[in-house]
Design an enzyme around this catalytic site. Structure first.
Site, short mmCIF file in Angstrom:
data_model
loop_
_atom_site.label_atom_id
_atom_site.label_comp_id
_atom_site.label_asym_id
_atom_site.label_seq_id
_atom_site.Cartn_x
_atom_site.Cartn_y
_atom_site.Cartn_z
CB ALA A 550 -0.91 -0.01 1.22
CE1 TYR A 551 4.89 5.51 3.36
CE2 TYR A 551 6.76 4.47 2.26
CZ TYR A 551 6.22 5.53 2.95
OH TYR A 551 7.00 6.63 3.23
#
Ligand code: ZN
Length: 653
Positions: A550-551
């Site tokens: 996600a990051y």
């Protein structure tokens, strides 16, 4: 301490402090460190000898807050012996004053020291009171002015400050018996009063000022206070970056816009244009305000107006100063815009505010002077000589402006970690620093020196971002640097990553950066003086780590965005670059709550091994990142770099 004051002397000095503060607290009398006071005392030197001394306000003190240590102690004997000297340049005068100091560690005394020394009275008070200047900056003759005060006040013509004034003053006061008088008015300069007690000198000062005020009040035409018209505020905020760009061709400027009803009213006066070449209230303001201000009848006149102003300034500089000193920044420091108020401009916010105060008082003086007579100031030649006063030029020579002074830079995620450190480094480098964060504690990071401003807003909210930039422009005139640093990180294995969590990363890391970049880009284009956008991406785009889907993917958007900013910003001089730090732990919130321990555990190593897990086996600090960001802003270092990524990770193992 080489000089000792007896108990009695201390009492007198205490009195001196008390009434000096009274004088200093009234801004109609004294503005920003202006004015000075003194007392004559007997002191005891290191060899236990009694010495007659003058204690006069030292440089760096403000009368409003002065204390015992704010007064510099000088030996009266050589001060009075200077009467025998026919001529002294101002530079020679400062050397001479230095030799008169009884304690060489004290601050340098006021340049008006001789004036105080030559008056045969225990206490002397000197101010640049508005109401006195309102009388002296007219064609009223000396006799007429003296009459207002019932003959108790002497009036002296204008003489440039320094030894010349002191010498002239001395000849004058020694040629007559001053005991029948309470004070001297110095034309275009201010008021000097004296007395045997602190109160006597102070009371005389206040009485003379009050008499001047009463005289003016009967004739005062005044300024009609006017609120800025509906819609004009927005229009002007749109215009401010354009104006800032025009004024920042040589040096970047911070603009201070005074749209108080008084200044809007002033800008609408029929005299506002004619007053533009009148000069400020006192010659000592010229170094900041310059002789002329720029008057704009409409916003569309700005470009032509600024160009004309600069050409005119260059001409006059050639005529009056020539090769004696390097030319100051030729752009106007004061711009009066009809219907919108007054903008003041300088590379420092603090200075712009000071200029703002000086012009507000100057405008009041101009109007009052016009109410009682015809406006008269010193000549243009005298004004240029004052703007390029040798003493000030000597100071300028020693002072090197920080390279990044005049820049306005915004850091997101500034309440902690890399953002917090960069926010402070900006201010240390002379950048006017704006720290943004969603954490409300950011607003307490505003400092009193006018270099750091904390703003709370949510970068994921388009409207909040737009309003925040609008506020920045309204307060300072524009923006030069944005460090997109705010980030959201919550590691999770791919198969456990919820859509909701992914969206949260995209909101902050992708859309948040986009919102901030877009608003800054619009302003930078309008200014036309380039700009810098810097993204904090981390190594995850180039070296993805487990659990960082996600990051890393949301940061990949921001990383690619940086390249598009570089492409579209290039022809406007807007550079866009990426820094890729890795494993910055100090002051970081991202690694709190066991994240660090978990990551180390996942790799089967200790926390310390994890911290220093790079080729250089060193801990990478937030300062390393902040310093790379500063370097990226410097045109001399990275001026030819855009669309690039710089790792700050100790070398990836
Ligand atoms: Zn003065």
């Amino acid at each position: 301490m080489t000089v000792v004051l007896s108990k009695d002397a201390r009492v007198l000095l205490g009195e001196r402090v008390r009434t000096s503060r009274l004088l200093g607290k009234d801004e109609e009398l004294v503005l920003h460190g202006g004015g000075n006071t003194s007392v004559k005392l007997t002191v005891r030197d290191t060899l236990q000898r009694n010495r007659e001394a003058l204690l006069v306000k030292g440089s760096g003190s403000d009368l409003a807050s002065i204390d015992e240590n704010g007064f510099t102690i000088l030996d009266m004997v050589p001060l009075l012996e200077a009467k025998a000297i026919e001529r002294m340049s101002d530079i020679e005068m400062t050397s001479y004053l230095r030799t008169c100091m009884l304690d060489p560690d004290q601050p340098f005394p006021s340049v008006e020291t001789f004036l105080h020394a030559f008056i045969k009275a225990k206490f002397v008070d000197h101010s640049h009171a508005d109401s006195i200047l309102s009388l002296t900056n007219t064609d009223l003759d000396d006799g007429k002015i003296a009459e207002i005060f019932g003959g108790k006040v002497l009036v002296l013509p204008y003489v440039a400050p320094g030894f010349e004034l002191a010498r002239y003053f001395m000849d004058f006061v020694s040629s007559i018996d001053i005991s029948g008088y309470e004070g001297v008015i110095l034309r275009h300069h201010g008021l000097v009063t004296w007395g045997e007690t602190a109160d006597e000198s102070y009371d005389r000062h206040i009485n003379i000022v009050s008499a001047a005020k009463n005289f003016i009040a009967e004739k005062w035409k005044g300024i009609q206070r006017r609120e800025i018209e509906e819609g004009k505020r927005d229009e002007f905020i749109d215009f401010l970056p354009v104006l800032r760009g025009l004024l920042s061709r040589g040096n970047r400027k911070i603009l201070y816009w005074d749209n108080s009803p008084e200044m809007v009213g002033y800008s609408l006066l029929p005299e506002a244009e004619e007053f533009s070449s009148l000069g400020p209230a006192t010659p000592d303001m010229l170094i900041r305000t310059k002789m002329n201000y720029l008057y704009l009848r409409s916003l569309s006149e700005a470009r032509e107006g600024v160009e004309k102003y600069v050409a005119d300034y260059r001409d006059k500089f050639q005529r009056y100063i020539g090769t004696s000193y390097p030319m100051h920044d030729p752009y106007p420091s004061v711009i009066v815009v009809k219907g919108y108020g007054v903008v003041t401009s300088s590379p420092s916010y603090k200075e712009s505010r000071i200029i703002g105060d000086q012009v507000r008082h100057s405008f009041r003086v101009s109007i009052a002077a016009k109410s009682v007579g015809r406006n008269r100031f010193i000549t243009e030649k005298q004004a240029f000589e004052m703007e390029y006063w040798s003493l000030e030029e000597a100071k300028l020579k020693k002072f090197r402006k920080p390279e990044l002074q005049g820049y306005i830079g915004l850091v997101t995620g500034a309440a902690s970690g890399i953002g917090k450190v960069t926010f402070s480094r900006f201010a240390d480098e002379g950048i006017l620093a704006i720290g943004a964060d969603i954490d409300p504690s950011i607003v307490f990071m505003t400092d009193k020196n006018g270099m750091k401003f904390g703003m709370k807003f949510d970068i994921t909210n388009e409207e909040e971002v737009r309003n925040a930039f609008r506020e920045v422009v309204e307060m300072f005139g524009g923006i030069d640097v944005v460090f997109n640093n705010a980030g959201y990180l919550k590691p999770s294995p791919l198969d456990e990553l919820s859509l909701n969590e992914l969206r949260k990363h995209i909101e902050v890391n992708s859309i948040g950066s986009f919102n901030v970049t877009k608003e800054a880009f619009k302003i930078m284009k309008k200014q036309g003086i380039g700009g810098n956008i810097i993204f904090n991406i981390t190594k995850n785009v180039t070296n993805p780590g487990k659990g960082m889907t996600a990051y890393g993917t949301s940061k990949a958007f921001a990383s690619q965005l940086s390249r598009y900013v570089a492409v579209e910003g290039g022809s406007y001089g807007i550079r866009s670059n990426v820094v890729n730090p890795d494993k910055i732990f100090r002051e970081s919130k991202i690694w709190e709550g066991g994240v660090l321990e978990d990551r180390a555990k996942a790799k089967g190593i200790t926390v310390d091994e994890y911290r220093k897990g790079n080729l250089l086996h060193m801990e990478v600090l937030p300062e390393h990142v902040a310093n790379v960001v500063i370097a990226l802003i410097r045109d001399g270092t990275f001026g030819a770099t855009t669309g690039a990524s710089i790792p700050v990770d100790g070398g990836i193992q």
